[in-house]
Design an enzyme around this catalytic site. Structure first.
Site, PDB file in Angstrom:
ATOM      1  N   LYS A  12      47.382  -8.931  22.379  1.00 27.74           N
ATOM      2  CA  LYS A  12      47.144  -9.944  21.348  1.00 27.74           C
ATOM      3  C   LYS A  12      47.174 -11.333  21.972  1.00 27.74           C
ATOM      4  O   LYS A  12      46.327 -12.178  21.702  1.00 27.74           O
ATOM      5  CB  LYS A  12      48.201  -9.830  20.225  1.00 27.74           C
ATOM      6  CG  LYS A  12      47.955  -8.652  19.312  1.00 27.74           C
ATOM      7  CD  LYS A  12      49.128  -8.370  18.373  1.00 27.74           C
ATOM      8  CE  LYS A  12      48.851  -7.083  17.587  1.00 27.74           C
ATOM      9  NZ  LYS A  12      49.952  -6.642  16.753  1.00 27.74           N
TER      10      LYS A  12
ATOM     11  N   GLN B 145      55.837  -8.182  15.015  1.00 27.92           N
ATOM     12  CA  GLN B 145      55.359  -6.881  15.503  1.00 27.92           C
ATOM     13  C   GLN B 145      56.238  -5.755  14.939  1.00 27.92           C
ATOM     14  O   GLN B 145      57.460  -5.780  15.081  1.00 27.92           O
ATOM     15  CB  GLN B 145      55.385  -6.867  17.045  1.00 27.92           C
ATOM     16  CG  GLN B 145      54.835  -5.598  17.664  1.00 27.92           C
ATOM     17  CD  GLN B 145      53.361  -5.363  17.363  1.00 27.92           C
ATOM     18  OE1 GLN B 145      52.546  -6.270  17.451  1.00 27.92           O
ATOM     19  NE2 GLN B 145      53.014  -4.140  16.985  1.00 27.92           N
TER      20      GLN B 145
ATOM     21  N   ASP C 257      48.826 -10.691   9.103  1.00 30.88           N
ATOM     22  CA  ASP C 257      48.718  -9.242   8.972  1.00 30.88           C
ATOM     23  C   ASP C 257      48.258  -8.842   7.568  1.00 30.88           C
ATOM     24  O   ASP C 257      47.881  -7.695   7.339  1.00 30.88           O
ATOM     25  CB  ASP C 257      50.089  -8.591   9.239  1.00 30.88           C
ATOM     26  CG  ASP C 257      50.175  -7.990  10.635  1.00 30.88           C
ATOM     27  OD1 ASP C 257      49.114  -7.700  11.211  1.00 30.88           O
ATOM     28  OD2 ASP C 257      51.301  -7.828  11.135  1.00 30.88           O
TER      29      ASP C 257
END
Ligand code: NAP
Length: 282
Positions: free
Chosen positions: A52, A96, A119
């Protein structure tokens, strides 16, 4: 059969995003910033976060990773999120997953400012997506959606079957297809006749986690089949779709690996840029 090349599509999307970031920099004298919080030292999470970070830098985003040990207290993480919510140089925040057991995942998700929730997991974004309003959209289903639209730009009236109803994949995928005027069937582990349901689909999206569950004789001729699954097996990584069989009947199919996977990170970058653009508008 069209082999849907997710690597190529993701590279094209990253190139578009890179150009967009450069325009935004000229316009606002600032670039969108993505901050990732990584807790613990699980290898897959470390690899995801490294990828990422690498991709974010490649398109010109400001990228930060905040690392905590497994033993970090929940209140420390929540305090950091509060700080990042207030920081104008941070456009997107991602924690995460998975988290250590002593940290409440839902509390963490809800602590993130919905305007910075790249997200798309915050209940406000989930609600906005299902109401058809502007929202952050979870990265993997967004990637699937973009791949489907490349093959079939007009989805009006198509029958879509989504296999799996997770909050991460199946449910947001269903909302995206509904928004495109598909007639959507969402299936799950209690579905009575999965083969019969799949056979109805002009589009099938499989997000289950069972190796090669969707067989060749489950798929209507010329269907578009998107395979989200990533399953480690003795013969290597395979998807939720029996690739060899399904490739003989489908019009288009994503491979695993190299299909949906590469689009997920590219969509995270897109979400970060979209959050930045919305923040500049408001
Ligand atoms: P999940 O949370 O475990 O959900 C799986 C879903 O599949 C559940 O809704 C479950 O039904 C359903 N299911 C289980 N067995 C079934 C069966 N026999 N028939 C029909 N449905 C069944 O999984 P997820 O997080 O959505 O992930 C799914 C797969 O995608 C995994 O392989 C994961 O590794 C992969 N993945 C890939 C990416 C990517 O970037 N490509 C990203 C995320 C995940 P119930 O609700 O009834 O239990």
């Amino acid at each position: 059969m069209i082999l849907i090349d997710g690597k190529k599509a993701a590279a094209e999307l990253r190139q578009e995003l890179k150009e967009e970031v450069s325009e935004l920099k000229k316009k606002y004298n600032q670039v969108p910033g993505l901050t990732v919080i990584l807790i613990g030292d699980l290898t897959p999470s470390q690899i995801y976060v490294r990828n990422k970070e690498k991709s974010a830098i490649e398109v010109g985003l400001k990228s930060d990773v905040i690392r905590y040990p497994d033993s970090v207290e929940e209140k420390t993480v929540l305090g950091k999120i509060e700080e990042l919510n207030k920081d104008n140089s941070v456009s997107g925040i991602l924690v995460q997953l998975p988290l250590p057991k002593h940290i409440d995942k839902q509390k963490v998700i809800e602590a993130i400012d919905p305007a910075k929730d790249v997200d798309g997991f915050h209940p406000m974004n989930v609600g906005n997506l299902s109401s058809g309003y502007e929202s952050s959209i979870p990265c993997t289903p967004l990637g699937c959606y973009l791949l489907i639209k490349k093959i079939e730009p007009n989805l009006n009236g198509k029958k879509a079957v989504v296999v799996g109803r997770s909050n991460l994949n199946g449910k947001p995928m269903t909302q995206l297809l509904l928004k495109e005027n598909c007639t959507v069937t969402i299936t799950h582990s209690k579905t009575k006749d999965l083969k019969a349901e799949c056979l109805e689909g002009d589009i099938i999206v499989a997000a289950v986690g069972i190796p090669e569950l969707v067989k060749g004789d489950w798929v209507k001729k010329d269907a578009i089949v998107i395979d989200v699954g990533i399953n480690k097996t003795e013969k290597g990584i395979v998807g939720d779709v029996a690739f060899d069989e399904v490739s003989k009947v489908a019009k288009a199919l994503t491979p695993v690996p190299g299909g949906v996977g590469p689009m997920t990170i590219a969509c995270l970058l897109k979400n970060t840029i979209d959050c930045f653009k919305r923040s500049q508008k408001n």
